[in-house]
Design an enzyme around this catalytic site. Structure first.
Site, PDB file in Angstrom:
ATOM      1  N   GLY A 414       0.927  -1.201   0.025  1.00  0.00           N
ATOM      2  CA  GLY A 414      -0.119  -0.306   0.080  1.00  0.00           C
ATOM      3  C   GLY A 414       0.902   1.314   0.061  1.00  0.00           C
ATOM      4  O   GLY A 414       1.994   1.157   0.179  1.00  0.00           O
ATOM      5  N   GLY A 417       2.262   5.491   4.705  1.00  0.00           N
ATOM      6  CA  GLY A 417       1.492   6.369   5.682  1.00  0.00           C
ATOM      7  C   GLY A 417       0.237   5.861   6.048  1.00  0.00           C
ATOM      8  O   GLY A 417      -0.471   6.342   6.869  1.00  0.00           O
ATOM      9  N   VAL A 418      -0.123   4.532   5.482  1.00  0.00           N
ATOM     10  CA  VAL A 418      -1.200   3.928   5.836  1.00  0.00           C
ATOM     11  C   VAL A 418      -1.272   2.919   6.854  1.00  0.00           C
ATOM     12  O   VAL A 418      -2.133   2.378   7.468  1.00  0.00           O
ATOM     13  CB  VAL A 418      -1.784   3.002   4.559  1.00  0.00           C
ATOM     14  CG1 VAL A 418      -2.073   4.064   3.361  1.00  0.00           C
ATOM     15  CG2 VAL A 418      -1.084   1.980   4.111  1.00  0.00           C
ATOM     16  N   GLY A 419       0.004   2.743   7.619  1.00  0.00           N
ATOM     17  CA  GLY A 419       0.258   1.895   8.709  1.00  0.00           C
ATOM     18  C   GLY A 419       0.716   0.600   8.654  1.00  0.00           C
ATOM     19  O   GLY A 419       0.163  -0.129   9.402  1.00  0.00           O
ATOM     20  N   THR A 421       3.686  -0.470   8.646  1.00  0.00           N
ATOM     21  CA  THR A 421       4.899  -0.592   9.906  1.00  0.00           C
ATOM     22  C   THR A 421       4.248  -0.877  11.288  1.00  0.00           C
ATOM     23  O   THR A 421       4.821  -1.698  12.008  1.00  0.00           O
ATOM     24  CB  THR A 421       5.963   0.317   9.776  1.00  0.00           C
ATOM     25  OG1 THR A 421       6.497   0.410   8.548  1.00  0.00           O
ATOM     26  CG2 THR A 421       7.298  -0.015  10.674  1.00  0.00           C
ATOM     27  N   SER A 752      -2.626   2.005 -18.379  1.00  0.00           N
ATOM     28  CA  SER A 752      -3.788   2.636 -17.976  1.00  0.00           C
ATOM     29  C   SER A 752      -4.489   3.781 -18.407  1.00  0.00           C
ATOM     30  O   SER A 752      -5.523   4.149 -18.087  1.00  0.00           O
ATOM     31  CB  SER A 752      -3.990   2.481 -16.545  1.00  0.00           C
ATOM     32  OG  SER A 752      -3.384   3.457 -16.021  1.00  0.00           O
ATOM     33  N   LYS A 795      -7.163   4.560  -7.261  1.00  0.00           N
ATOM     34  CA  LYS A 795      -7.827   5.465  -8.137  1.00  0.00           C
ATOM     35  C   LYS A 795      -9.013   6.083  -7.832  1.00  0.00           C
ATOM     36  O   LYS A 795      -9.476   7.280  -8.010  1.00  0.00           O
ATOM     37  CB  LYS A 795      -7.882   5.063  -9.303  1.00  0.00           C
ATOM     38  CG  LYS A 795      -6.482   4.565 -10.036  1.00  0.00           C
ATOM     39  CD  LYS A 795      -6.461   3.951 -11.389  1.00  0.00           C
ATOM     40  CE  LYS A 795      -5.024   3.327 -12.053  1.00  0.00           C
ATOM     41  NZ  LYS A 795      -5.111   2.651 -13.286  1.00  0.00           N
TER      42      LYS A 795
END
Length: 845
Positions: A414, A417-419, A421, A752, A795
């Site tokens: 991902g 900064g989405v957690g 670790t 894409s 997206k």
């Protein structure tokens, strides 16, 4: 005091460096300290009783039948020798104080203690045979203690103890040495003299004066006493020689001790010769160590190295390592015991054994398999991420039912900064395991994972083994961070080394190049993290179970900010919710106007900036509390950093909105096109990659091919309009199409954007503007078919944040919407297409 002729007197004895004041009554005499003036060639004559006349012999000394006794330890005084003695005990002090100051007959007896550790010896603690000595000089040392210089006269034996206090006193009898002239005694004397000469020759530190003394002693008894006093033999043997009255037997005992000393000196000389041939001046210290080692070995003494070997052997046994590993460790330890501690190989071998001993071969932490508690911890540490939490709970459930099962390899993929670790830390906390984090970003050397072989200078195990040793258990949660950023060069490919580490079928016998012994990694729960799985080698990706952690919606960020970020920043900046309050609409403004990210790191930085500003005011007494709302954000964070340009950019024909996926999350991508004079070619700008350029060429080919359709499109469609324009006006005969993707400094690539480029060119040709609320993504083929793409959720999050109401997706991506939460899809319309020309009906006005 013995009367001596004036011409025989010499300088006083210098004893300033011969006393150990910290070990009083315990003086070891060295041959270097011998004063030749004190050695007599004949035994002194004694008087049993006073003569009636006044005639006296200068060489005769009066010896009373009752004398004071001085107890010694670790020293035996022989007749005919001069010895310095330090006086420390109270009894000894009293005895010395009782001696006359100037009397010529300062006579005392000296006896050696049986046990030198006894501080206050009694009658039973002393040998009964000693030496009568005359005190030559009394000295007072700076520390207050006293010392004597005594001259041994004759042997004596205690017949009766008289007193213990204030000093020892006893009745004695003088012992006369028994010696009858014979050829055997003469031969024995000559042999002892020869052996003594040989010992002197082998001892480089004995002064030449000793040889002079040796040649000037004629009496066999005096010779035996002199040598016994000055050779390095145990105190018990010296006492035996002192108690030996028969001179011939005394010489026989002495000859055995001399032979042992000569043998030791010869061995030392041999060692010196061997070592001297193999070393130079830079190895002087090594030479001394070898010499010391040989001497200690011969004497049966132990050194520090032997103690270290024993200690390491205990550590190896305590490590409880596998049998084969233990055998190798013991073999290396035996090899270490034969290596000199000054050799470079010693430290290499020692470090290797210490690594083996410190590894947690049999040390595991107990798993906490309480699913309810684990779920509570995961929910407390992270918002949302239900799919990931569910998988972790499943893992714990399987572990509870099958504790010996092999751990799967999870990979959290991902944007930053989405957690990812912090989620690994929560897993370790919920399981009660140690946590290890190792960053793989920029790693190019395979040896960083597998270690270096011991043949290299400064070799160490790889990071895997090092981290396991630090954590102290063989079943931690091991996080391999940034696995998508591993590099490779001439030093090897670290990703290839991970193939064994992350394979449950192989990692139970992982072998580090340094240890060269298999270590079981199957008990470790490996968790990898990546921002973008496209750069991860297929073989490595196949070994991991990939769990997608998409970015957060604005609603998610709001919950995370209120529940986690704001309380944490208040605490770190010394504030509280009573001092500073952030309104919900202020948080919404920060999220929408000051951040553009999939995670929440930038959001936390902005919240931290607000907290610091308020903390500065509170600390300077400008205010006591503050409430943050959208109006005062400009004063703290400055003008809004991000504004929506959607309506402005899509208001003219030839401009459409596309969706892109990057390692940091989804983005809005604007495709702009215009006609310029030319011959129907396509011009691309905006720092596009090769794949994106090919997509533009493909889209242009699809558009041109519509003029050659075998079957005319049906009425009322944009396809028919394009068919007529291309066949009647044919703008490509006189114009080129210039396609530009703004943010030209940012590299862009991927297939894409094919559908968006086809739509932009179609909008330009027809003169129809694209709808402002529509965005699209998809790869297009030469037949106009729209193929599926990746990063759907990222997206869609970017589209939602930009205010997009309708999103056109490939038909085959319809299944990807199943896992999306309602917060993402709420208020959005999805159109799934297979044919690019049909998508134009939704895109163009």
């Amino acid at each position: 005091m013995a009367k001596k002729k004036t011409e025989n007197k010499k300088k006083p004895i210098d004893i300033t460096n011969q006393f150990d004041t910290h070990n009083l009554d315990n003086i070891q005499i060295d041959v270097n300290a011998i004063d030749v003036s004190g050695v007599s060639n004949k035994a002194p004559t004694r008087k049993s009783e006073k003569k009636q006349n006044n005639d006296s012999d200068d060489d005769s000394i009066h010896i009373p039948t009752e004398i004071g006794i001085l107890a010694l330890r670790n020293i035996v005084v022989f007749p005919g020798t001069v010895n310095p003695l330090a006086i420390g005990r109270a009894q000894s002090q009293n005895l010395i104080d009782n001696l006359p100051e100037s009397s010529p007959d300062r006579i005392i007896g000296v006896l050696t203690q049986k046990d030198p550790d006894v501080d206050n010896p009694g009658f039973k603690d002393l040998f009964t045979t000693g030496t009568i000595v005359t005190v030559l000089k009394k000295l007072r040392l700076p520390d207050g203690h006293k010392s004597l210089v005594v001259h041994g006269l004759v042997r004596f034996r205690v017949t009766q103890w008289i007193a213990y206090e204030p000093f020892l006193r006893a009745k004695i009898e003088v012992i006369e040495s028994k010696a009858s002239s014979s050829k055997a005694l003469a031969a024995l004397t000559a042999s002892v003299r020869t052996m003594a000469q040989k010992m002197i020759d082998l001892s480089p530190n004995i002064p030449d004066e000793v040889q002079v003394i040796l040649h000037n002693i004629d009496e066999p008894g005096a010779l035996a006493d002199f040598l016994a006093a000055n050779i390095n033999i145990p105190m018990s043997k010296k006492q035996e020689i002192l108690e030996c009255i028969d001179v011939e037997k005394r010489l026989q005992k002495l000859s055995l001790d001399l032979a042992s000393q000569i043998e030791l000196l010869q061995l030392s000389a041999d060692i010196q010769n061997k070592v001297h041939n193999s070393i130079d001046k830079s190895q002087r210290e090594y030479y001394l160590q070898e010499q010391l080692k040989a001497i200690q070995t011969e004497l049966g003494l132990t050194d520090q190295k032997s103690e270290d070997i024993k200690e390491m052997r205990k550590r190896l046994i305590k490590a409880n390592m596998p049998e084969k590993v233990f055998e190798e460790a013991v073999r290396e330890l035996d090899r270490l015991s034969r290596i000199s501690s000054m050799s470079p190989e010693y430290s290499v071998s020692r470090n290797y054994i210490e690594w083996l001993a410190d590894m947690p071969w049999d040390i595991s932490t107990s798993d906490k398999l309480n699913l309810i508690s684990a779920k509570r911890i995961l929910n407390a540490d992270h918002y949302d991420l239900e799919k990931v939490k569910k998988r972790i709970i499943e893992y714990l459930a399987v572990k509870k039912l099958n504790p010996k099962g092999r751990s799967p390899i999870l990979c959290f993929a991902g944007p930053p900064g989405v957690g990812k670790t912090s989620l690994g830390k929560s897993i370790a906390r919920s399981m009660g395991r140690n946590f290890i984090r190792m960053s793989l970003g920029g790693m190019r050397d395979e040896a960083e994972l597998r270690g270096h072989r011991r043949t290299y200078i400064g070799a160490l195990p790889g990071r895997i083994i090092q981290e396991i040793r630090k954590c102290g258990s063989n079943n931690p949660v091991f996080m391999l961070d940034e696995i998508d950023k591993i590099g490779q060069d001439f030093r090897g490919d670290p990703a290839s080394a991970l193939l064994e580490i992350l394979d449950p079928e192989q990692n139970f016998s992982f072998t580090d190049h340094y240890l060269e012994q298999p270590f079981d990694l199957s008990k470790i729960m490996f968790i990898a993290t990546a921002n973008y799985m496209g750069t991860v080698p297929p073989a490595l990706r196949d070994r991991m179970e990939v769990l997608e952690l998409p970015g957060y919606t604005a609603i998610d960020k709001m919950h995370i900010a209120k529940k986690y970020l704001v309380p944490r920043q208040l605490k770190e900046n010394g504030l509280s919710d009573k001092i500073m309050t952030i309104k919900d609409n202020a948080l919404e403004t920060i999220i929408e106007s000051y951040t553009r990210e999939a995670g929440v790191r930038e959001l936390e930085r902005k919240i931290a900036a607000v907290c610091r500003a308020i903390a500065a005011k509170v600390a300077s007494n400008k205010c006591k509390s503050a409430t943050i709302n959208p109006k005062n954000l400009d004063d703290i964070l400055g003008p809004a950093m991000y504004e929506s340009e959607l309506a402005l950019r899509t208001s003219t024909p030839g401009v459409v909105t596309g969706l892109a996926y990057t390692p940091v999350g989804g983005e809005i991508l604007f495709i702009e096109s215009t006609f310029i004079p030319g011959k129907g070619n396509v011009i691309l700008t905006g720092q596009l990659g090769d794949v994106m350029k090919e997509s533009a060429s493909t889209a242009l080919s699809v558009l041109k091919s519509m003029a050659l359709a075998e079957k005319k499109p049906r009425k009322g469609t944009i396809a028919l309009e394009l068919y007529n324009i291309l066949n009647q006006d044919n703008p490509f005969a006189k114009y080129d199409i210039h396609i530009h993707v703004p943010a030209g400094a940012v590299p862009k690539d991927g297939p894409s954007a094919g559908l968006a480029m086809f739509s932009a060119m179609s909008s330009l040709v027809t003169g129809r503007a694209a709808r402002t609320e529509v965005a699209m993504t998809g790869e297009i083929t030469l037949r106009g078919i729209v193929l599926p793409i990746g990063g759907v959720k990222e997206k869609l999050l970017a589209a939602k944040q930009a205010g997009i109401k309708t999103v056109i997706l490939p038909k085959r991506n319809e299944k990807d919407l199943v896992d999306l939460s309602k917060d993402v899809t709420k208020g959005m319309k999805f159109v799934f297409v297979q044919d690019g020309t049909k998508a134009l009906e939704t895109i163009l006005e």
